[in-house]
Design an enzyme around this catalytic site. Structure first.
Site, PDB file in Angstrom:
ATOM      1  N   THR A 208       0.845  -1.425   0.099  1.00  0.00           N
ATOM      2  CA  THR A 208       0.328  -0.358   0.290  1.00  0.00           C
ATOM      3  C   THR A 208       1.118   1.206  -0.399  1.00  0.00           C
ATOM      4  O   THR A 208       1.475   1.159   0.256  1.00  0.00           O
ATOM      5  CB  THR A 208      -0.824  -0.391   1.094  1.00  0.00           C
ATOM      6  OG1 THR A 208      -0.345   0.267   2.326  1.00  0.00           O
ATOM      7  CG2 THR A 208      -1.904  -1.141   1.344  1.00  0.00           C
ATOM      8  N   ASN A 210       1.861   4.690   1.973  1.00  0.00           N
ATOM      9  CA  ASN A 210       0.996   5.196   3.177  1.00  0.00           C
ATOM     10  C   ASN A 210       1.117   6.700   2.899  1.00  0.00           C
ATOM     11  O   ASN A 210       1.412   7.577   2.309  1.00  0.00           O
ATOM     12  CB  ASN A 210       1.869   4.904   4.357  1.00  0.00           C
ATOM     13  CG  ASN A 210       1.166   5.222   5.763  1.00  0.00           C
ATOM     14  OD1 ASN A 210       0.330   5.406   5.306  1.00  0.00           O
ATOM     15  ND2 ASN A 210       2.195   5.186   5.935  1.00  0.00           N
ATOM     16  N   GLU A 257      -4.544   4.388   3.441  1.00  0.00           N
ATOM     17  CA  GLU A 257      -3.083   3.450   3.194  1.00  0.00           C
ATOM     18  C   GLU A 257      -4.216   3.024   1.760  1.00  0.00           C
ATOM     19  O   GLU A 257      -5.040   2.198   2.260  1.00  0.00           O
ATOM     20  CB  GLU A 257      -2.666   2.133   3.646  1.00  0.00           C
ATOM     21  CG  GLU A 257      -2.066   2.889   5.115  1.00  0.00           C
ATOM     22  CD  GLU A 257      -1.549   1.251   6.082  1.00  0.00           C
ATOM     23  OE1 GLU A 257      -0.061   0.771   5.763  1.00  0.00           O
ATOM     24  OE2 GLU A 257      -2.836   1.285   6.405  1.00  0.00           O
TER      25      GLU A 257
END
Length: 308
Positions: A208, A210, A257
Site C-alpha cells: 500500500t 501510505n 493507505e
C-alpha cells in the site's frame, strides 16, 4: 487565469469587473452556480470576472482552533475555479486585522477602490465585515451608493438537500462518499505524499501507499473504500483504500493507505490524489492473518466492480 495574493496586487489600469466572494471550500455545485453566473455576467458586460476568496479559513482566525476540515486544498481549489472560466483568483490573507475590517470599509477598499466592481455576485446567505455584520441588504445599499450592482443567487438543492460545505463535510465524516460526490459534482478528493509505513501490506501481498495528508484534510470515516488513485501526468489507477488504525495489528495512528490494483511500480515520495467513489465496508479486527488476507482479496474484487 491570473492569480493574485491580496487585493493590493491588482495591476495598474485595472478596469471594471464582476466580483464573486466566498471561501468556496469544495467548489461544490452551489459554488459552481455562483461562479459560473459571475463569469457569464462578466462576459455579457465585456469586463473581467474576479473570484475573491480567503486564506486561511476565516473560522481559524475568528475562533482559533475551530478550523473546519478542508475539502479542497488551495492548489486544487484554484484549478477548479479556473475550470469554471474565471479570469482572476484573488486570495486575500485572512488576518486578525482583516477580520476587524468594518463591512462598509470592506466594500469601499476592496470592491470599489481596488477591484472597481461593476457587479457583485453572492449567495443568498452571504455575510461580510467585522463580526459578519454585513449582509446582502447592506451590500445592495452600498452598491447604490458606489455605483455597482448586486445579484444574489438561491442556495442549490436537490431532493430537499441544500448543498453546502458543512453538509459535504458531514457526508465525508460519515463515510458517505457517494452523497459527498453528488453535492460536489465529482468524487471527494484527498491528497498527500507517499511515505514509508510498516511495510505490513507488502508482507500480506498487497503493498500500500501510505499517504501523509494535510492536517486539516477532510478524511472519510474509518473503513475501506473504492477510489481512483491519480498521479501527476499519469492515468488514474483503481485503488482499494483503507482508513483507520489497523486494529488487527493494534495500531494507534490513523492512516490512509491505498493499494493500487495491477500496479507494480514505486510510489514513495510522490504526491498523489485519491478520488473516493464508494464505501465498501467498515474497519474490522481479525483473529488471524488468513481471514484478513481473504477479506482484502474480496475488497479488491469489490473495488473492481465499483469502478467498472
Amino acid at each position: 487565469m491570473q492569480r493574485w495574493r491580496g487585493y493590493e496586487a491588482v495591476p495598474g489600469g485595472w478596469g471594471r469587473s464582476v466580483v464573486t466572494i466566498g471561501v468556496f471550500d469544495g467548489v461544490h455545485k452551489g459554488h459552481q452556480t455562483i461562479i459560473g453566473h459571475a463569469v457569464a455576467r462578466a462576459r455579457e458586460l465585456g469586463v473581467r470576472s474576479v473570484v475573491l476568496t480567503f486564506d486561511p479559513h476565516p473560522a481559524e482566525v475568528v475562533r482559533p482552533g475551530s478550523h473546519p476540515a478542508v475539502l479542497t486544498e488551495p492548489a486544487r481549489k484554484a484549478e477548479l475555479i479556473e475550470s469554471l472560466g474565471a479570469d482572476v483568483l484573488c486570495v486575500v490573507p485572512f488576518t486578525p486585522e482583516f477580520s476587524r475590517l468594518p463591512a462598509e470599509e470592506f466594500v469601499h477598499d476592496i470592491l470599489v477602490e481596488h477591484l472597481h466592481a461593476a457587479l457583485v455576485m453572492v449567495g443568498g446567505n452571504f455575510r461580510f465585515g467585522h463580526r459578519a455584520a454585513g449582509d446582502v441588504a447592506l451590500l445592495e445599499r452600498l452598491g447604490r451608493t458606489f455605483g455597482f450592482g448586486v445579484e444574489s443567487g438561491p442556495l442549490v438543492a436537490e431532493a430537499g438537500t441544500v448543498f453546502s460545505s458543512t453538509y459535504i463535510r458531514s457526508c465525508v465524516d460519515a463515510g458517505d462518499v457517494a452523497a459527498a460526490a453528488a453535492a460536489l459534482g465529482r468524487p471527494h478528493r484527498v491528497e498527500g505524499v507517499v511515505v514509508r509505513g510498516d511495510q505490513r501490506g507488502r508482507e500480506l501481498g498487497f503493498p500500500t501507499a501510505n499517504l501523509l495528508t494535510h492536517r486539516y484534510a477532510a478524511i472519510p470515516a474509518d473503513g475501506v473504500y473504492a477510489a481512483r488513485l491519480v498521479r501527476r501526468g499519469g492515468e488514474p489507477l483503481a485503488a482499494a483504500v483503507s482508513i483507520g488504525t489497523n486494529p488487527t495489528f493494534s495500531g494507534r495512528e490513523r492512516r490512509v493507505e491505498a493499494y493500487a490494483l495491477d500496479f507494480t511500480g514505486d510510489l514513495y515520495g510522490e504526491r498523489l490524489a485519491l478520488d473516493f467513489v464508494a464505501h465498501l465496508r467498515e474497519q474490522r479486527t481479525y483473529d488471524a492473518i488468513e481471514p484478513l488476507i481473504a477479506q482484502i482479496g474480496e475488497d479488491v474484487e469489490r473495488t473492481r466492480r465499483a469502478l467498472g
